[in-house]
Motif scaffolding. Structure first.
Motif, short mmCIF file in Angstrom:
data_model
loop_
_atom_site.label_atom_id
_atom_site.label_comp_id
_atom_site.label_asym_id
_atom_site.label_seq_id
_atom_site.Cartn_x
_atom_site.Cartn_y
_atom_site.Cartn_z
N UNK A 61 4.85 16.59 -53.25
CA UNK A 61 4.08 17.52 -52.43
C UNK A 61 2.80 16.91 -51.87
N UNK A 62 2.09 16.18 -52.70
CA UNK A 62 0.82 15.60 -52.27
C UNK A 62 0.99 14.49 -51.24
N UNK A 63 2.22 14.03 -51.06
CA UNK A 63 2.48 12.93 -50.13
C UNK A 63 3.14 13.38 -48.84
N UNK A 64 3.52 14.63 -48.78
CA UNK A 64 4.18 15.14 -47.58
C UNK A 64 3.26 14.99 -46.37
N UNK A 65 3.86 14.50 -45.30
CA UNK A 65 3.09 14.26 -44.10
C UNK A 65 2.53 12.86 -44.01
N UNK A 66 2.56 12.13 -45.12
CA UNK A 66 2.05 10.75 -45.14
C UNK A 66 3.13 9.74 -45.46
N UNK A 67 4.05 10.09 -46.34
CA UNK A 67 5.12 9.17 -46.76
C UNK A 67 6.46 9.65 -46.24
N UNK A 68 7.31 8.71 -45.87
CA UNK A 68 8.65 9.02 -45.42
C UNK A 68 9.64 8.02 -46.00
N UNK A 69 10.76 8.52 -46.49
CA UNK A 69 11.81 7.66 -47.02
C UNK A 69 12.98 7.65 -46.04
N UNK A 70 13.57 6.50 -45.86
CA UNK A 70 14.72 6.37 -44.96
C UNK A 70 15.62 5.26 -45.47
N UNK A 71 16.82 5.21 -44.93
CA UNK A 71 17.76 4.19 -45.37
C UNK A 71 18.56 3.69 -44.19
N UNK A 72 18.82 2.40 -44.19
CA UNK A 72 19.66 1.75 -43.19
C UNK A 72 20.86 1.21 -43.94
N UNK A 73 21.95 1.95 -43.93
CA UNK A 73 23.13 1.57 -44.69
C UNK A 73 23.74 0.25 -44.20
N UNK A 74 23.64 -0.01 -42.92
CA UNK A 74 24.20 -1.24 -42.37
C UNK A 74 23.51 -2.47 -42.95
N UNK A 75 22.23 -2.32 -43.27
CA UNK A 75 21.46 -3.43 -43.83
C UNK A 75 21.30 -3.34 -45.34
N UNK A 76 21.89 -2.31 -45.94
CA UNK A 76 21.73 -2.07 -47.37
C UNK A 76 20.25 -2.07 -47.76
N UNK A 77 19.46 -1.42 -46.94
CA UNK A 77 18.01 -1.42 -47.15
C UNK A 77 17.46 -0.01 -47.07
N UNK A 78 16.61 0.32 -48.03
CA UNK A 78 15.91 1.59 -48.04
C UNK A 78 14.43 1.32 -47.84
#
Length: 112
Positions: A61-78
């Protein structure tokens, strides 16, 4: 053997941004829960941001709006995109993949 390797940590000034990467070697990310945790000095490990089995993201909650998680499956990278960082964001950040797989962590230090 599946391994997770984090990178991108370092020194950043308050208000700055940083992007952490987690690369999978020897396999792919699980279709189940995966994401990022952190451990600040003197604190317990806490969840930062997760990608759940249904594809939704959960962010502290305290990080919403500042941190974002994403993933690129083609590169096996998060990724963990960190914006407007604060002093309390200083911690070792760990990549997690179900079931119970962890990277060794990357240090993020926020300091002026």
């Amino acid at each position: 053997q599946v391994q997770l390797v984090e990178s991108g940590g370092g020194l950043v000034q308050p208000g700055g941004s940083l992007r952490l990467s987690c690369v999978v070697s020897g396999g792919t990310f699980s279709s189940a829960t995966k994401g990022w945790y952190r451990r600040a000095p003197g604190n317990q490990r806490e969840m930062v941001a997760l990608i759940t089995a249904n594809g939704n993201s959960e962010i502290l909650d305290s990080l919403k709006g500042r941190f974002t998680v994403s993933i690129d499956n083609a590169k096996n990278t998060m990724y963990l995109q960190m914006m407007n960082v604060k002093l309390e964001d200083t911690a070792v950040y760990y990549c997690y993949d179900f079931p119970g797989r962890w990277g060794k962590g990357t240090q993020v230090t926020v300091s002026s």
